[in-house]
Every structure is written in C-alpha cells, then in structure tokens.
Design a protein around this motif. Structure first.
Motif, PDB file in Angstrom:
ATOM      1  N   ALA A  97       0.845  -1.207   0.000  1.00 26.20           N
ATOM      2  CA  ALA A  97       0.000   0.000   0.000  1.00 26.20           C
ATOM      3  C   ALA A  97       0.878   1.254   0.000  1.00 26.20           C
ATOM      4  O   ALA A  97       2.099   1.177   0.149  1.00 26.20           O
ATOM      5  CB  ALA A  97      -0.917  -0.010   1.213  1.00 26.20           C
ATOM      6  N   VAL A  98       0.245   2.401  -0.159  1.00 24.02           N
ATOM      7  CA  VAL A  98       0.975   3.673  -0.187  1.00 24.02           C
ATOM      8  C   VAL A  98       1.552   3.964   1.205  1.00 24.02           C
ATOM      9  O   VAL A  98       0.868   3.809   2.213  1.00 24.02           O
ATOM     10  CB  VAL A  98       0.028   4.817  -0.614  1.00 24.02           C
ATOM     11  CG1 VAL A  98       0.765   6.156  -0.610  1.00 24.02           C
ATOM     12  CG2 VAL A  98      -0.566   4.541  -1.988  1.00 24.02           C
TER      13      VAL A  98
ATOM     14  N   VAL B  72      -1.388   6.145   8.894  1.00 22.92           N
ATOM     15  CA  VAL B  72      -1.035   4.914   9.605  1.00 22.92           C
ATOM     16  C   VAL B  72      -2.298   4.286  10.187  1.00 22.92           C
ATOM     17  O   VAL B  72      -2.537   3.077  10.052  1.00 22.92           O
ATOM     18  CB  VAL B  72      -0.029   5.177  10.748  1.00 22.92           C
ATOM     19  CG1 VAL B  72       0.314   3.881  11.472  1.00 22.92           C
ATOM     20  CG2 VAL B  72       1.237   5.850  10.215  1.00 22.92           C
ATOM     21  N   GLN B  73      -3.127   5.131  10.809  1.00 22.71           N
ATOM     22  CA  GLN B  73      -4.370   4.654  11.416  1.00 22.71           C
ATOM     23  C   GLN B  73      -5.241   3.953  10.375  1.00 22.71           C
ATOM     24  O   GLN B  73      -5.770   2.874  10.611  1.00 22.71           O
ATOM     25  CB  GLN B  73      -5.122   5.850  12.036  1.00 22.71           C
ATOM     26  CG  GLN B  73      -6.472   5.511  12.658  1.00 22.71           C
ATOM     27  CD  GLN B  73      -6.347   4.651  13.917  1.00 22.71           C
ATOM     28  OE1 GLN B  73      -5.439   4.860  14.716  1.00 22.71           O
ATOM     29  NE2 GLN B  73      -7.239   3.676  14.063  1.00 22.71           N
ATOM     30  N   LYS B  74      -5.352   4.558   9.193  1.00 21.62           N
ATOM     31  CA  LYS B  74      -6.178   4.012   8.112  1.00 21.62           C
ATOM     32  C   LYS B  74      -5.670   2.627   7.691  1.00 21.62           C
ATOM     33  O   LYS B  74      -6.460   1.711   7.462  1.00 21.62           O
ATOM     34  CB  LYS B  74      -6.134   4.989   6.926  1.00 21.62           C
ATOM     35  CG  LYS B  74      -6.994   4.622   5.744  1.00 21.62           C
ATOM     36  CD  LYS B  74      -7.007   5.734   4.696  1.00 21.62           C
ATOM     37  CE  LYS B  74      -5.801   5.668   3.765  1.00 21.62           C
ATOM     38  NZ  LYS B  74      -5.895   6.553   2.599  1.00 21.62           N
ATOM     39  N   SER B  75      -4.366   2.450   7.628  1.00 20.84           N
ATOM     40  CA  SER B  75      -3.783   1.212   7.104  1.00 20.84           C
ATOM     41  C   SER B  75      -3.608   0.141   8.182  1.00 20.84           C
ATOM     42  O   SER B  75      -3.838  -1.042   7.943  1.00 20.84           O
ATOM     43  CB  SER B  75      -2.423   1.531   6.469  1.00 20.84           C
ATOM     44  OG  SER B  75      -2.006   0.530   5.594  1.00 20.84           O
ATOM     45  N   LEU B  76      -3.211   0.551   9.394  1.00 21.90           N
ATOM     46  CA  LEU B  76      -2.809  -0.428  10.413  1.00 21.90           C
ATOM     47  C   LEU B  76      -3.587  -0.302  11.716  1.00 21.90           C
ATOM     48  O   LEU B  76      -3.296  -1.018  12.677  1.00 21.90           O
ATOM     49  CB  LEU B  76      -1.307  -0.286  10.709  1.00 21.90           C
ATOM     50  CG  LEU B  76      -0.363  -0.653   9.559  1.00 21.90           C
ATOM     51  CD1 LEU B  76       1.089  -0.329   9.941  1.00 21.90           C
ATOM     52  CD2 LEU B  76      -0.483  -2.126   9.186  1.00 21.90           C
ATOM     53  N   GLY B  77      -4.570   0.629  11.774  1.00 18.16           N
ATOM     54  CA  GLY B  77      -5.381   0.789  12.979  1.00 18.16           C
ATOM     55  C   GLY B  77      -5.981  -0.549  13.393  1.00 18.16           C
ATOM     56  O   GLY B  77      -6.500  -1.279  12.546  1.00 18.16           O
ATOM     57  N   GLY B  78      -5.894  -0.893  14.687  1.00 18.20           N
ATOM     58  CA  GLY B  78      -6.424  -2.162  15.180  1.00 18.20           C
ATOM     59  C   GLY B  78      -5.422  -3.304  15.060  1.00 18.20           C
ATOM     60  O   GLY B  78      -5.648  -4.386  15.604  1.00 18.20           O
TER      61      GLY B  78
END
Ligand code: TXA
Ligand code: MG
Length: 330
Positions: free
Chosen positions: A151-152, A160-166
């Motif tokens: 991913a970008v 970061v939150q959008k891609s790896l949050g949780g």
C-alpha cells in the motif's frame, strides 16, 4: 487490539507520550513513529518475536528485509559486522538523514530482521521525534514503512491509522513527515556500491563522497527471482485503484475516453472542462515528494477508480519520484 494514539508535542505531554511509546517498544510491542521520510512501524530490533509481529501486522512476506534505525553512528557499529571506510565517509556526510546503508549483519541482530540475509540495512533518522524515541529506548529499532504490504506509505498518523489501525499497539503522532518519500538505499556489502532504491539523497551526491555507484537492474528485471533487495517488488507504493502513468499532453485525451471516476496528480493546474478530481503538486522535486503520498491517500479516500499520474522530468532530483510513480503504476 485497540491502537493507542500518542500525541507528541514539545511540552510535558509530549515527554509522557514518548516515554509510553518507549515502554511499549521495550516490552516487545509495535509502535508507529514519524521519521523525516515516512512513518515507520517500529519493533525492538534485538527481539525476534517482536520483529515477527511487524510482518504479521503489515501482511508482509518474511522474505522482505527491514531497516534498522539507530540514534547515531556509534550505535550503527553495533548493528553492522563491518564498518568500511565508505560507510564512515557517507555517515559523516549524510547522517542523520535519509540514507540507508546495507552492510554485513552483526550477530546481535536476529536473522528475521533481514529476512535471513547475511546483511543488514541501517540508518540514523533525522526526525527529532525518531531521535528522541531511539535515545529513550536505548536499543536499535527495526521499522519498515507503517503501511500494509504494497500500500501507499504513510506521511501522517492518520495514514497509519487508516492502514494499520487495530493491528498495532500505538501510533506516536508527530505531525506530517517533511521529506515524504522513503530513504535512499545503498548496498555497501559487495565489491561495488550499488543503489537499491533512489530517494532524496541523490546518487550524484553519494558519488561525490565515494566515487562510482552501480544501479540495480531496471524494474522489469526486479520481477525475477534473483533480485538482491526483495522489498523492491515491481508493484509497491500502490494506491487502491487502477493506475496510469502518462505524459502531460496525453492526460486530457485519456480522461475524455474514460467513463469511470478518475483522479489526476499533476504539476500543472486543472485544464478547463476536465471533470476528474485534480490535485496540483509543486513543480519542484522536494515539494512534490513532500505532498505525493498525501495526495495518493486523498484520492484513495475519494474512492476514484483510476489514478492518473503525470510523467516527471528527467533531472537527477526527480529520480526517486520517477521510481515511486513507476512502481505505483506497475
Ligand atoms: O525511509 C525509509 O527507509 C522508511 C523509514 C521508516 O525509515 N523505511 C522503509 O522501510 O521504507 P521499508 O521496509 O518499507 O523498505 C526497506 C527497503 C526495502 O526495499 C528492502 O528490500 C530494503 O530496504 N532492504 C532492507 N534490508 C535490506 C538488505 N539487507 N539488503 C537489501 N535490501 C534491503
Ligand atoms: Mg515500505
């Protein structure tokens, strides 16, 4: 898992955020943090089981080696099993900064960090938050870019939150990263220095310090099995849409024949009559790099079906950006 957001500032709250992030890292947890290039997903480099979690969180194959971040050159000596004259000269000129050196791996760094290779990639980041974190942890931190595999890359805590949050323990939020594309990677482990990934430290600047530098084979050759830097897969840094790389004069015609939504990244203003989402980026390479990934993330958030990237000029200062656009379009 809930991902904690730790906001860094210059006051006592920033100091608490930093101390908390350092505690988590020392306990073998994953913390994303800002560097001057992009956000990294950090784990204690000396802890193999912590490093293994990076691959899981990113969905990254374990054949893809990580970069180890250290506070200064003296700490880099602990990570590398040899410190050739060329490394010393480059460190003196470019560290702290966006140059990663590949050297023989020291025994104290577990093999998983470099995907079993006998070498290790190391750099001293220049970002004050990364520097403060490394000093607080007191150990090397392994950190790839803090995004899901292919991913970008993220230039803000929101990315970061959008891609790896949780999927990770915390994000140390230090604002937008100033350089905007990943570091230059230079392999010093063989007979001849070889540029594995172009970045903001230019090949020409490196050659001023150590003389001639080879370049890895072109992108298509990289698709083969025998590539020396497995992370340099053809399709990388890619937005979640179909991507087209076009010369500036071909963009309007391409959009006219398209019946799906599109977003364009261009150094020029939006021409009259064009309906696509249009992001105008700065005409200088530094400004373009700073805004590129943010612009790709914003087009991704819009949900456009096509991302149209404009071909870049030929100058050396654009080499890293030409590489990223070629990969996004692969
Ligand atoms: O700017 C950056 O370099 C960012 C920040 C967080 O420091 N990090 C980053 O890491 O971009 P990553 O993992 O996304 O990219 C690391 C690159 C990959 O292309 C990988 O293949 C290459 O460095 N690399 C790492 N270790 C290597 C090694 N031992 N030999 C050859 N290439 C290596
Ligand atoms: Mg990456």
């Amino acid at each position: 898992m809930e991902t904690l957001r730790l906001r860094y500032d210059a006051g006592p709250e920033g100091a608490r955020a930093l101390a908390h992030a350092a505690r988590l890292l020392r306990a073998g947890r994953l913390v994303a943090f800002p560097t001057e290039t992009v956000y990294g997903l950090g784990a204690l480099a000396t802890d193999a089981s912590a490093v293994r979690k990076i691959f899981t969180a990113k969905g990254r194959p374990q054949s893809n080696p990580l970069i180890v971040h250290v506070a200064d050159e003296a700490a880099a000596h602990q990570v590398a099993a040899a410190w050739p004259e060329r490394a010393a000269r480059l460190a003196a000129r470019f560290w702290p900064g966006a140059l990663t050196l590949v050297l023989p791996r020291a025994p104290g760094i577990p093999a998983i960090v470099s995907a079993g290779l006998s070498t290790i990639a190391v750099r001293v980041p220049a970002h004050p938050v990364a520097q403060a974190l490394l000093r607080e942890v007191g150990e090397p931190i392994a950190a790839p870019s803090a995004n899901r595999y292919t991913a970008v890359s993220p230039t803000t805590a929101e990315h970061v939150q959008k891609s790896l949050g949780g999927r990770i323990d915390a994000i140390l939020d230090g604002g937008a990263t100033p350089v905007g594309i990943e570091s230059t990677v230079l392999d010093l482990s063989g007979d001849r220095p070889t540029l594995l990934r172009p970045g903001s430290v230019l090949r020409e600047e490196i050659e001023e310090v150590i003389g001639a530098v080879d370049e890895r084979e072109g992108l298509t050759a990289m698709e083969g099995e025998a590539r020396s830097s497995p992370g340099l897969s053809r399709r990388h840094y890619a937005p979640d849409a179909r991507v087209r790389l076009l010369p500036p004069e071909a963009i309007e015609g391409f959009l006219r024949n398209l019946d799906e939504t599109a977003g364009v990244l261009s150094r020029f203003p939006k021409p009259p009559g064009v309906e696509a989402a249009w992001v105008q980026l700065p005409g200088d390479a530094e400004g373009f790099a700073r805004q590129l990934y943010g612009a790709l993330h914003s087009l991704e958030d819009l949900g456009v079906r096509w991302v149209v990237l404009e071909e870049l000029p030929p100058g050396p200062e654009w080499a890293g950006l030409r590489d990223r656009l070629a990969r996004a379009g692969g």
